[in-house]
Motif scaffolding. Structure first.
Motif, short mmCIF file in Angstrom:
data_model
loop_
_atom_site.label_atom_id
_atom_site.label_comp_id
_atom_site.label_asym_id
_atom_site.label_seq_id
_atom_site.Cartn_x
_atom_site.Cartn_y
_atom_site.Cartn_z
N GLU A 1 51.27 0.35 39.40
CA GLU A 1 52.20 0.65 40.49
C GLU A 1 52.37 2.15 40.68
OE1 GLU A 1 54.04 -1.24 42.87
OE2 GLU A 1 52.36 -2.52 42.26
N MET A 2 52.44 2.88 39.58
CA MET A 2 52.64 4.32 39.65
C MET A 2 51.45 5.02 40.29
SD MET A 2 54.27 5.10 35.89
CE MET A 2 54.72 6.80 36.25
N THR A 3 50.25 4.50 40.08
CA THR A 3 49.04 5.15 40.56
C THR A 3 48.59 4.64 41.92
OG1 THR A 3 47.70 3.60 39.27
CG2 THR A 3 48.25 5.69 38.23
N LYS A 4 49.35 3.74 42.51
CA LYS A 4 49.06 3.22 43.85
C LYS A 4 49.74 4.11 44.89
CE LYS A 4 51.09 -0.64 45.00
NZ LYS A 4 51.42 -2.08 44.98
N ASP A 5 49.07 4.35 46.00
CA ASP A 5 49.70 5.12 47.07
C ASP A 5 50.86 4.31 47.64
OD1 ASP A 5 50.42 6.69 49.21
OD2 ASP A 5 48.55 6.45 50.32
N GLN A 6 52.06 4.86 47.51
CA GLN A 6 53.27 4.17 47.95
C GLN A 6 53.74 4.60 49.34
OE1 GLN A 6 54.88 1.79 46.17
NE2 GLN A 6 53.69 1.94 44.28
N VAL A 7 53.12 5.65 49.90
CA VAL A 7 53.64 6.21 51.16
C VAL A 7 52.62 6.26 52.28
CG1 VAL A 7 55.32 7.60 49.90
CG2 VAL A 7 53.13 8.62 50.57
N GLY A 8 51.33 6.16 51.98
CA GLY A 8 50.29 6.20 53.00
C GLY A 8 49.71 7.60 53.18
N PRO A 9 48.44 7.68 53.57
CA PRO A 9 47.77 8.97 53.69
C PRO A 9 48.31 9.84 54.82
CG PRO A 9 46.37 7.21 54.52
CD PRO A 9 47.53 6.55 53.86
N GLN A 10 49.06 9.24 55.75
CA GLN A 10 49.64 10.06 56.83
C GLN A 10 50.61 11.10 56.28
OE1 GLN A 10 50.56 6.92 56.26
NE2 GLN A 10 52.76 7.16 55.84
N GLY B 1 47.39 17.70 51.77
CA GLY B 1 46.47 17.84 52.87
C GLY B 1 45.93 16.48 53.31
N PRO B 2 45.04 16.46 54.29
CA PRO B 2 44.51 15.20 54.79
C PRO B 2 43.91 14.33 53.69
CG PRO B 2 43.85 17.02 56.21
CD PRO B 2 44.49 17.63 54.99
N GLY B 3 44.17 13.03 53.78
CA GLY B 3 43.59 12.09 52.85
C GLY B 3 44.40 11.79 51.61
N TRP B 4 45.55 12.46 51.44
CA TRP B 4 46.35 12.30 50.23
C TRP B 4 47.68 11.60 50.52
CZ3 TRP B 4 44.91 13.74 45.27
CH2 TRP B 4 43.79 14.57 45.15
N GLY B 5 47.97 10.55 49.77
CA GLY B 5 49.27 9.91 49.79
C GLY B 5 50.06 10.28 48.56
N PHE B 6 50.97 9.39 48.13
CA PHE B 6 51.81 9.70 46.97
C PHE B 6 52.18 8.41 46.25
CE2 PHE B 6 55.33 11.49 44.52
CZ PHE B 6 54.87 12.79 44.28
N GLY B 7 52.18 8.47 44.92
CA GLY B 7 52.58 7.33 44.10
C GLY B 7 53.94 7.58 43.48
N TYR B 8 54.08 7.24 42.20
CA TYR B 8 55.30 7.53 41.47
C TYR B 8 55.02 8.68 40.51
CZ TYR B 8 57.28 3.03 43.03
OH TYR B 8 57.77 1.98 43.77
N GLY B 9 55.17 9.92 41.00
CA GLY B 9 55.01 11.08 40.13
C GLY B 9 53.92 12.04 40.52
N TRP B 10 53.10 11.72 41.53
CA TRP B 10 51.94 12.54 41.85
C TRP B 10 51.33 12.12 43.17
CZ3 TRP B 10 52.10 10.37 36.74
CH2 TRP B 10 51.93 8.98 36.75
N ALA B 11 50.47 13.01 43.70
CA ALA B 11 49.69 12.66 44.88
C ALA B 11 48.59 11.69 44.49
CB ALA B 11 49.08 13.92 45.49
#
Length: 411
Positions: A324-333, A338-348
């Motif tokens: 769960e922590m390493t899954k993108d929780q917010v979406g790449p938008q 920068g482009p292509g990066w979302g966010f999990g729990y603690g990191w991009a």
């Protein structure tokens, strides 16, 4: 998110024998050095140029591949004026490298049933009720704090007229003289930047979560982080106050013709705003424990945590929690780096390597710290890379970070 804030959100001598500390007293001591002459030559060149060009004063770089330490080096100076060489057991002010440690501690409390991700923050902090510009008081959840979607911001990302400055909100790396409860109270007095859950903005949310941790566990944040993360990993230097101040790397700010030594509550410009640093905070136990920026430790401590997470979480977290922590929780938008990066729990979290124009694999985790740090974990390629420097902001988002990344992936 403003263009100049993208790099800010990056929130933000190789020896062929064992490294100076052998990553001792940590889980990383199981990483046996596996020399790679070509990799050594490439990374040595990157670090030597950065130091020769006075972009960095000192740096420690560790690279692990498939659980083997394939590169380790301390280069440059830990204290330029004293002529003290950088060593692999140097202690750094983590700044936002703190966030993965505290996020892991929070998720351990979730596993223990002491915190729930969908809980409102008011379940733990009844008086934390920041309002929208309309005057309404929305619900903010633990999940939204963890993912920086709660509507909060950072003073270091805002101009001088922003309410955070008027209220005296601390970003957690200055000398503030206030308590954690008081800082969170001040954060709650400022209007939210947007409705919770509607956007992503790097923020003091993990500081608020530090207060949640204290209320949920009935212990101080340093005690909880020690019990749930650093002690199980065997990390003796990672904490909220430096145990051996003599090993602290002296911090510098990039300037021409050479970096300048930082002083307490010094404002270092970044974009149209500034970051207020206070190096002595690392030795002041009376300063509040900042969940977003307050820890110190070695490069090996960071590698130990990241490797534990890469391998599934033991001995600190369950595999399902790490997933769960390493899954993108917010979406790449959100474009968190920068482009292509979302966010999990603690990191991009890297969603689209092609869009991001990076050789890193999809699912790569990454972040850094304003004191001059940068790290990433590429599970697809079995890589963990840690760069801890004493030079802001080159070591966080400067040329050296891109050159190091490319040197690691070069064939």
């Amino acid at each position: 998110m403003r263009t100049w804030m993208k790099p800010l959100a990056v929130a933000l001598g190789l020896a062929l024998t064992a490294p100076a500390v052998a990553l001792a007293a940590s889980r990383a001591d199981t990483l046996a050095p596996a020399p790679d002459a070509a990799l050594k030559a490439r990374i040595d060149g990157v670090l030597d140029r950065a130091i020769a060009e006075q972009r960095l004063v000192g740096v420690v770089v560790l690279v692990a591949r498939d659980g083997k330490l394939v590169y380790h080096r301390a280069a440059g100076l830990a204290d330029r004026e004293a002529g003290r060489p950088m060593t692999e057991d140097a202690v750094f002010r983590f700044s936002s490298v703190t966030k993965p440690f505290v996020s892991a501690a929070i998720m351990r409390l979730v596993e223990q049933g002491k915190v729930r991700l969908d809980d409102p923050v008011t379940a733990y902090l009844p008086d934390f009720k920041p309002k929208l510009a309309s005057g309404t008081t929305p619900v903010i959840t633990i999940h939204q704090l963890l993912t920086h979607t709660a509507g909060l911001t950072y003073g270091l990302a805002e101009g001088p007229s922003h309410p955070y400055h008027a209220l005296g909100v601390s970003d957690g790396i200055d000398l503030s003289g206030i308590s954690l409860d008081e800082n969170v109270r001040r954060i709650g007095q400022a209007p939210l930047a947007f409705p919770p859950g509607s956007k992503w903005r790097y923020s003091v949310a993990i500081d608020v979560l530090g207060d949640v941790v204290e209320k949920a566990a009935g212990k101080t944040l340093p005690e909880v982080v020690a019990e749930t993360v650093t002690t199980p990993l065997g990390l003796k230097d990672a904490g909220f106050v430096a145990k051996d101040a003599a090993r602290l790397a002296t911090p510098y700010a990039n300037a021409q013709p050479a970096p300048t030594r930082m002083t307490d509550n010094q404002d270092v410009p970044i974009g149209p705003t500034f970051v207020r640093f206070a190096p002595s905070r690392a030795t002041h136990a009376e300063e509040f424990p900042s969940g977003g920026a307050g820890m110190v430790g070695k490069a090996g401590d960071v590698l130990a945590l990241l490797e534990a997470l890469r391998k599934g979480g033991a001995p600190i977290l369950k595999g399902a929690t790490v997933a769960e922590m390493t899954k993108d929780q917010v979406g790449p938008q959100a474009a968190t780096q920068g482009p292509g990066w979302g966010f999990g729990y603690g990191w991009a979290v890297l969603d689209d390597p092609a869009l991001a124009k990076t050789p890193q694999g999809a699912g790569t985790l990454a972040w850094g710290g304003v004191y001059g740090h940068n790290w990433f974990v590429d599970p697809k390629n079995g890589l963990t890379v840690v760069l801890m420097s004493n030079t802001a902001f080159e070591g966080m988002n400067g040329q050296v970070t891109r050159e190091l990344r490319d040197a690691v992936y070069a064939k």
